[in-house]
Write a protein that holds these residues in place. Structure first.
Motif, PDB file in Angstrom:
ATOM      1  N   GLU A  72       0.851  -1.543  -0.085  1.00  0.00           N
ATOM      2  CA  GLU A  72      -0.200   0.082  -0.057  1.00  0.00           C
ATOM      3  C   GLU A  72       0.555   1.275  -0.153  1.00  0.00           C
ATOM      4  O   GLU A  72       0.195   2.434  -0.873  1.00  0.00           O
ATOM      5  CB  GLU A  72      -0.878   0.146   1.326  1.00  0.00           C
ATOM      6  N   THR A  73       2.210   1.084   0.619  1.00  0.00           N
ATOM      7  CA  THR A  73       3.514   2.036   0.758  1.00  0.00           C
ATOM      8  C   THR A  73       4.213   2.840   0.218  1.00  0.00           C
ATOM      9  O   THR A  73       4.912   3.159   0.054  1.00  0.00           O
ATOM     10  CB  THR A  73       2.945   2.305   2.148  1.00  0.00           C
ATOM     11  N   VAL A  74       3.970   1.539  -0.843  1.00  0.00           N
ATOM     12  CA  VAL A  74       5.828   1.990  -1.597  1.00  0.00           C
ATOM     13  C   VAL A  74       5.451   1.329  -2.909  1.00  0.00           C
ATOM     14  O   VAL A  74       4.957   0.198  -3.327  1.00  0.00           O
ATOM     15  CB  VAL A  74       6.837   0.643  -0.965  1.00  0.00           C
ATOM     16  N   GLY A  92      13.009   3.236  -9.652  1.00  0.00           N
ATOM     17  CA  GLY A  92      12.929   3.669  -8.669  1.00  0.00           C
ATOM     18  C   GLY A  92      11.736   3.972  -7.885  1.00  0.00           C
ATOM     19  O   GLY A  92      11.487   2.792  -8.088  1.00  0.00           O
ATOM     20  N   LEU A  93      11.775   4.013  -6.043  1.00  0.00           N
ATOM     21  CA  LEU A  93      11.446   4.117  -5.215  1.00  0.00           C
ATOM     22  C   LEU A  93       9.426   5.111  -4.824  1.00  0.00           C
ATOM     23  O   LEU A  93      10.627   6.115  -4.990  1.00  0.00           O
ATOM     24  CB  LEU A  93      11.739   3.376  -3.612  1.00  0.00           C
ATOM     25  N   VAL A  94       8.447   4.831  -4.704  1.00  0.00           N
ATOM     26  CA  VAL A  94       7.912   5.866  -3.784  1.00  0.00           C
ATOM     27  C   VAL A  94       7.708   5.757  -2.614  1.00  0.00           C
ATOM     28  O   VAL A  94       6.391   4.088  -3.236  1.00  0.00           O
ATOM     29  CB  VAL A  94       6.670   6.734  -4.665  1.00  0.00           C
ATOM     30  N   ILE A  95       7.737   6.165  -1.744  1.00  0.00           N
ATOM     31  CA  ILE A  95       7.787   5.485  -0.303  1.00  0.00           C
ATOM     32  C   ILE A  95       6.023   6.398   0.821  1.00  0.00           C
ATOM     33  O   ILE A  95       6.749   7.673   0.170  1.00  0.00           O
ATOM     34  CB  ILE A  95       8.113   5.303   0.847  1.00  0.00           C
ATOM     35  N   LEU A  96       5.258   6.566   0.635  1.00  0.00           N
ATOM     36  CA  LEU A  96       3.540   7.137   1.212  1.00  0.00           C
ATOM     37  C   LEU A  96       4.169   7.152   2.542  1.00  0.00           C
ATOM     38  O   LEU A  96       4.274   5.716   3.315  1.00  0.00           O
ATOM     39  CB  LEU A  96       2.523   6.555   0.582  1.00  0.00           C
ATOM     40  N   THR A  97       4.094   8.152   3.323  1.00  0.00           N
ATOM     41  CA  THR A  97       4.211   8.874   4.460  1.00  0.00           C
ATOM     42  C   THR A  97       2.989   9.236   4.926  1.00  0.00           C
ATOM     43  O   THR A  97       2.176   9.806   3.915  1.00  0.00           O
ATOM     44  CB  THR A  97       5.303   8.908   5.221  1.00  0.00           C
ATOM     45  N   ASN A  98       2.703   9.418   5.786  1.00  0.00           N
ATOM     46  CA  ASN A  98       1.641   9.553   6.813  1.00  0.00           C
ATOM     47  C   ASN A  98       1.731  11.464   6.184  1.00  0.00           C
ATOM     48  O   ASN A  98       0.764  12.291   7.176  1.00  0.00           O
ATOM     49  CB  ASN A  98       1.457   9.555   8.299  1.00  0.00           C
ATOM     50  N   ILE A 212      11.571  -4.158   2.648  1.00  0.00           N
ATOM     51  CA  ILE A 212      11.883  -3.883   1.793  1.00  0.00           C
ATOM     52  C   ILE A 212      13.200  -3.538   1.344  1.00  0.00           C
ATOM     53  O   ILE A 212      14.024  -2.284   1.747  1.00  0.00           O
ATOM     54  CB  ILE A 212      10.628  -2.529   0.996  1.00  0.00           C
ATOM     55  N   LEU A 213      14.264  -3.643   0.493  1.00  0.00           N
ATOM     56  CA  LEU A 213      15.415  -3.479  -0.071  1.00  0.00           C
ATOM     57  C   LEU A 213      15.302  -2.908  -1.147  1.00  0.00           C
ATOM     58  O   LEU A 213      15.097  -3.459  -2.052  1.00  0.00           O
ATOM     59  CB  LEU A 213      16.489  -4.578   0.136  1.00  0.00           C
TER      60      LEU A 213
END
Ligand SMILES: [Zn+2]
Length: 280
Positions: A72-74, A92-98, A212-213
């Motif tokens: 959900e968040t990555v 690449g990554l997108v990490i979703l935080t609050n 997650i690495l």
């Protein structure tokens, strides 16, 4: 009604004596041929341009950024770029935080970086907190200038910052040598330099909350048959660097390579196998 009315013009044409009608037709043919010849001239000029600047760019510009959900968040942002006359994808990554989103590596082109910005806003309703770049190559950093225009912090190691400056990828803040864990709302991002592999400055990114690495270009996908771009690689040290990642993150549940499909820790073992085979 003006003379540009096509019906009136046609009426006028047919009311002309036949000799003049013939001359008009000849004139129209000559003008038409000249225009089409200019067009042919332009087309025949293009093969003299370097082919690695024309055809692959057309291919690249026709590709759009893709989104692949890991959790959900990555998410993976997958872009497309050209290397050695071929088009490849890059992760690449997108990490979703609050508190907002964290981006790891930019897409491979500026236009796909624009798509990243609009995607993060439209898909996730988040602002980008900061960008981490994992080494100074264009498949990781091509979009850095666009982050700078938006005043989004760009973090790297000092070696990547130095190489990026030399290569014209823009300025990065070299905090990652000292500050290896960055908090971002309810998540955090850890970086680790395991030693020389694909490049002298390659780092990996660990997400402790989701296990997650992100291996970046140090790690190859399972279907990779070769090591890709090895211009700056250290083929002797690379297996040791991957082993350091393996022993530091043995509980990684997901491993994301720089190119190709994500998987598990098998990707690290596969990379070592590619490196120790006699071919390399
Ligand atoms: Zn690279």
């Amino acid at each position: 009604m003006t003379t540009s009315d096509p019906i009136k013009t046609l009426d006028h044409f047919f009311s002309l004596p036949s000799k003049i009608r013939f001359q008009v037709l000849i004139f129209a043919f000559v003008v038409g041929f000249s225009f089409s010849h200019c067009q042919i001239g332009k087309v025949t000029e293009s093969p003299t341009a370097p082919t690695n600047q024309t055809s692959p760019l057309t291919l690249t510009s026709s590709r759009h950024l893709e989104w692949i959900k890991i959790k959900e968040t990555v998410w993976i942002h997958r872009s497309f770029g050209e290397f050695g006359g071929q088009v490849y994808s890059a992760n690449g990554l997108v990490i979703l935080t609050n508190k907002g989103a964290v981006v790891v590596d930019t897409p491979w082109t500026e236009s796909q970086t624009e798509e990243l910005f609009s995607g993060v806003k439209a898909k996730f309703q988040k602002e980008i907190l900061f960008l981490v770049v994992t080494h100074a190559h264009d498949d990781r950093m091509a979009g850095v200038p666009l982050f700078q225009i938006r005043n989004i912090p760009v973090y790297s190691t000092s070696l990547t910052a130095k190489l990026a400056k030399e290569r014209g990828f823009g300025k990065t803040n070299p905090i990652l040598d000292i500050q290896t864990r960055l908090g971002a709302g309810n998540q955090s991002v850890e970086v680790f330099f395991p030693g020389h592999g694909h490049s002298a400055d390659n780092i990996v990114v660990w997400l402790p909350e989701t296990h997650i690495l992100f291996g970046g270009c140090l790690i190859k996908a399972l279907d990779a048959k070769d090591l890709g771009n090895v211009k700056e690689a250290d083929l002797n040290e690379w297996p040791n660097s991957v082993k350091r990642v393996l022993s530091r993150y043995p509980d990684a549940e997901v491993v994301v390579p720089g190119h190709g499909d994500w998987g598990k820790l098998d990707l690290l073992r596969h990379t070592i196998r590619l490196l120790v085979t006699p071919d390399h």
